[in-house]
Design a protein around this motif. Structure first.
Motif, PDB file in Angstrom:
ATOM      1  N   TYR A  50       0.772  -1.340   0.023  1.00  0.00           N
ATOM      2  CA  TYR A  50       0.091  -0.050  -0.021  1.00  0.00           C
ATOM      3  C   TYR A  50       0.753   1.365  -0.134  1.00  0.00           C
ATOM      4  O   TYR A  50       0.179   2.347   0.246  1.00  0.00           O
ATOM      5  CB  TYR A  50      -1.037   0.225   1.291  1.00  0.00           C
ATOM      6  N   VAL A  86       2.700   0.137   8.648  1.00  0.00           N
ATOM      7  CA  VAL A  86       1.812   0.602  10.040  1.00  0.00           C
ATOM      8  C   VAL A  86       2.549  -0.246  11.038  1.00  0.00           C
ATOM      9  O   VAL A  86       3.388  -0.940  10.977  1.00  0.00           O
ATOM     10  CB  VAL A  86       0.625   0.298   9.668  1.00  0.00           C
ATOM     11  N   CYS A 111      -3.905   1.242  13.006  1.00  0.00           N
ATOM     12  CA  CYS A 111      -4.534   0.480  12.232  1.00  0.00           C
ATOM     13  C   CYS A 111      -6.104   0.173  13.138  1.00  0.00           C
ATOM     14  O   CYS A 111      -5.623  -0.072  14.142  1.00  0.00           O
ATOM     15  CB  CYS A 111      -4.035  -0.873  12.039  1.00  0.00           C
ATOM     16  N   SER A 112      -6.910   0.442  12.321  1.00  0.00           N
ATOM     17  CA  SER A 112      -8.470   0.415  12.816  1.00  0.00           C
ATOM     18  C   SER A 112      -8.627  -1.078  13.577  1.00  0.00           C
ATOM     19  O   SER A 112      -9.068  -1.423  14.664  1.00  0.00           O
ATOM     20  CB  SER A 112      -9.537   0.644  12.118  1.00  0.00           C
ATOM     21  N   LEU A 113      -7.879  -1.942  12.884  1.00  0.00           N
ATOM     22  CA  LEU A 113      -8.050  -3.693  13.556  1.00  0.00           C
ATOM     23  C   LEU A 113      -7.045  -3.819  14.799  1.00  0.00           C
ATOM     24  O   LEU A 113      -7.745  -4.043  15.816  1.00  0.00           O
ATOM     25  CB  LEU A 113      -7.474  -4.575  12.346  1.00  0.00           C
ATOM     26  N   ASN A 139      -2.695  -8.093  12.202  1.00  0.00           N
ATOM     27  CA  ASN A 139      -2.878  -6.633  12.135  1.00  0.00           C
ATOM     28  C   ASN A 139      -3.546  -6.564  13.762  1.00  0.00           C
ATOM     29  O   ASN A 139      -4.690  -6.101  14.118  1.00  0.00           O
ATOM     30  CB  ASN A 139      -4.122  -6.405  11.429  1.00  0.00           C
ATOM     31  N   CYS A 196     -11.635  -3.398   9.444  1.00  0.00           N
ATOM     32  CA  CYS A 196     -10.581  -2.412   8.684  1.00  0.00           C
ATOM     33  C   CYS A 196     -11.292  -1.526   8.198  1.00  0.00           C
ATOM     34  O   CYS A 196     -12.491  -1.396   7.476  1.00  0.00           O
ATOM     35  CB  CYS A 196      -9.982  -3.089   7.550  1.00  0.00           C
ATOM     36  N   VAL A 198     -10.882   0.838   5.917  1.00  0.00           N
ATOM     37  CA  VAL A 198     -10.648   1.118   4.619  1.00  0.00           C
ATOM     38  C   VAL A 198     -11.675   0.044   3.927  1.00  0.00           C
ATOM     39  O   VAL A 198     -12.510   0.449   3.010  1.00  0.00           O
ATOM     40  CB  VAL A 198      -9.157   0.848   4.011  1.00  0.00           C
ATOM     41  N   GLU A 224     -10.752  -8.494   3.635  1.00  0.00           N
ATOM     42  CA  GLU A 224     -11.151  -7.724   4.881  1.00  0.00           C
ATOM     43  C   GLU A 224     -12.365  -6.986   4.431  1.00  0.00           C
ATOM     44  O   GLU A 224     -13.080  -6.360   5.289  1.00  0.00           O
ATOM     45  CB  GLU A 224      -9.931  -6.702   5.367  1.00  0.00           C
ATOM     46  N   CYS A 282      -6.134   4.278   2.971  1.00  0.00           N
ATOM     47  CA  CYS A 282      -5.552   4.202   4.200  1.00  0.00           C
ATOM     48  C   CYS A 282      -4.754   5.225   4.835  1.00  0.00           C
ATOM     49  O   CYS A 282      -3.730   5.522   4.647  1.00  0.00           O
ATOM     50  CB  CYS A 282      -4.816   2.862   4.519  1.00  0.00           C
ATOM     51  N   HIS A 284      -3.432   5.565   7.616  1.00  0.00           N
ATOM     52  CA  HIS A 284      -2.174   5.364   8.309  1.00  0.00           C
ATOM     53  C   HIS A 284      -1.205   4.829   7.487  1.00  0.00           C
ATOM     54  O   HIS A 284       0.025   5.401   7.707  1.00  0.00           O
ATOM     55  CB  HIS A 284      -2.827   4.021   9.320  1.00  0.00           C
ATOM     56  N   MET A 285      -1.548   4.147   6.538  1.00  0.00           N
ATOM     57  CA  MET A 285      -0.516   3.941   5.325  1.00  0.00           C
ATOM     58  C   MET A 285      -0.063   4.984   4.648  1.00  0.00           C
ATOM     59  O   MET A 285       1.114   5.343   4.466  1.00  0.00           O
ATOM     60  CB  MET A 285      -0.977   2.913   4.354  1.00  0.00           C
TER      61      MET A 285
HETATM   62 FE1  SF4 Z   1      -5.345  -1.345   8.864  1.00  0.00          FE
HETATM   63 FE2  SF4 Z   1      -5.175   0.464   6.814  1.00  0.00          FE
HETATM   64 FE3  SF4 Z   1      -4.639  -2.073   6.560  1.00  0.00          FE
HETATM   65 FE4  SF4 Z   1      -7.079  -1.329   7.011  1.00  0.00          FE
HETATM   66  S1  SF4 Z   1      -5.840  -1.009   5.268  1.00  0.00           S
HETATM   67  S2  SF4 Z   1      -6.093  -3.138   8.133  1.00  0.00           S
HETATM   68  S3  SF4 Z   1      -6.951   0.041   8.465  1.00  0.00           S
HETATM   69  S4  SF4 Z   1      -3.481  -0.580   8.011  1.00  0.00           S
END
Ligand code: SF4
Ligand code: 13P
Length: 328
Positions: A50, A86, A111-113, A139, A196, A198, A224, A282, A284-285
């Protein structure tokens, strides 16, 4: 008159299809600096799929999905690992390389997870379901992994569950990955209400609309995504499995139902294929930028550490996963 090509000039053809040359000019200085700093620090950059193309193609030494990055982290010989991804990925790299310095460009890359579950939540699930093995998605924090029997990624979740040979598992924290894997394996799955941020946003209606708007499109979804999305897709798999699908099947028109940089990176390498940008970013990414990576190497921040007692137990769960074999 002879002109000398800089290293950034040599990288540019790899991204030319997705980054205009006037934009690359603004990136070249950071790319040059990062390539120089990597040598000075004896560092490698592990970049998740990502990462945006200037990071993925411009400065990363190893790229891949979460499973590949975990595997590759066990092979690293450099003194310093910069995890362009992340926080949980950096922790996993640290668990597997306790003697190395692991840096993350931005400490806020969560990461929301991972944030949806704590170690105490896992202990409570064990109390509620005694004897049922705990399969934990990578995650998650190291503290959550430490309470688990085995980890999995989206690339090997089915293989990991099947390797256990049991009728029931606790699979945390992604309710959608758990539901998708339960359907594929026939194993009963107890899960946790994580998602997730996203992938949970995609709907079955989105996919039907993409098919109406782009006739003939092949739709590839990340597991996901909710099961109704996976049901509408032609294929579901990890980011590396989606890449493999594109590279081997070469669909002329394809929509990747996942984070947006996946399409950019595959489009850069496959200019003859049409990528329908039905994607979500995302946040965070996207905290990983060239400037943040350069700063990380200049200042040797932010170092990711894991409590040694937690690390030993978490590593057991990751090692058990790595022994299950690869999905690619
Ligand atoms: Fe976590 Fe972002 Fe990956 Fe979703 S896309 S699992 S929020 S790091
Ligand atoms: P994979 O690269 O393992 O498919 O994971 C996707 C993801 O969301 C990582 O955060």
């Amino acid at each position: 008159m002879s002109t000398t090509l800089t290293t950034a000039d040599q990288v540019y053809p790899k991204v030319a299809h997705v980054i205009p040359s006037i934009e690359w000019v603004t990136m070249a200085d950071d790319v040059e600096a990062i390539l120089r700093l990597k040598q000075e620090r004896n560092a490698v950059i592990l970049g998740h799929n990502y990462m945006s193309p200037e990071i993925y193609y411009g400065v990363s030494d190893i790229v891949g999905d979460s499973l590949a990055l975990a595997r590759e982290a066990t092979e690293v010989e450099a003194d310093v690992i910069v995890l362009a991804g992340v926080h949980f990925m950096a922790e996993t790299a640290k668990l597997l390389n306790p003697s190395k310095t692991v840096l993350i460009p931005d400490l806020r890359s969560g990461c929301s997870l991972a944030e949806s579950i704590t170690a105490e939540d896992v202990r409570e699930l064990r109390r509620l379901h005694p004897g049922v093995p705990v399969v934990t998605y990578v995650n998650t924090s190291a503290a959550v992994k430490a309470e688990s029997d085995i980890c999995c990624t989206s690339g090997n979740a089915v293989a990991v569950i099947e390797s256990l040979g049991v009728p029931r598992v606790i699979m945390i924290p992604d309710q959608y990955l758990a539901a998708n894997v339960a359907r594929q394996t026939g194993v009963e799955v107890i899960t946790h209400p994580g998602a997730c941020e996203v992938h949970e946003r995609f709907t079955g209606a989105d996919i039907r609309q993409v098919r109406l708007d782009y006739p003939g499109v092949s739709v590839l979804a990340h597991p996901e995504c909710p099961p109704e999305v996976v049901d509408e897709a032609d294929f579901a798999g990890s980011t590396a499995q989606m890449q493999q699908f594109v590279e081997t099947r070469r669909p002329t028109r394809v929509a990747l139902i996942t984070e947006c940089s996946m399409s950019d990176n595959l489009a850069a390498a496959n200019p003859d294929l049409e990528f329908v940008r039905a994607c979500n970013l995302c946040p965070h990414m996207k905290r990983n930028t060239l400037a943040a990576i350069r700063h990380a190497l200049e200042t040797m921040t932010h170092e990711v550490t894991v409590d040694p007692e937690v690390a030993v137990r978490a590593r057991l769960a990751v090692d058990r996963m790595l022994q299950v074999g690869t999905a690619r």
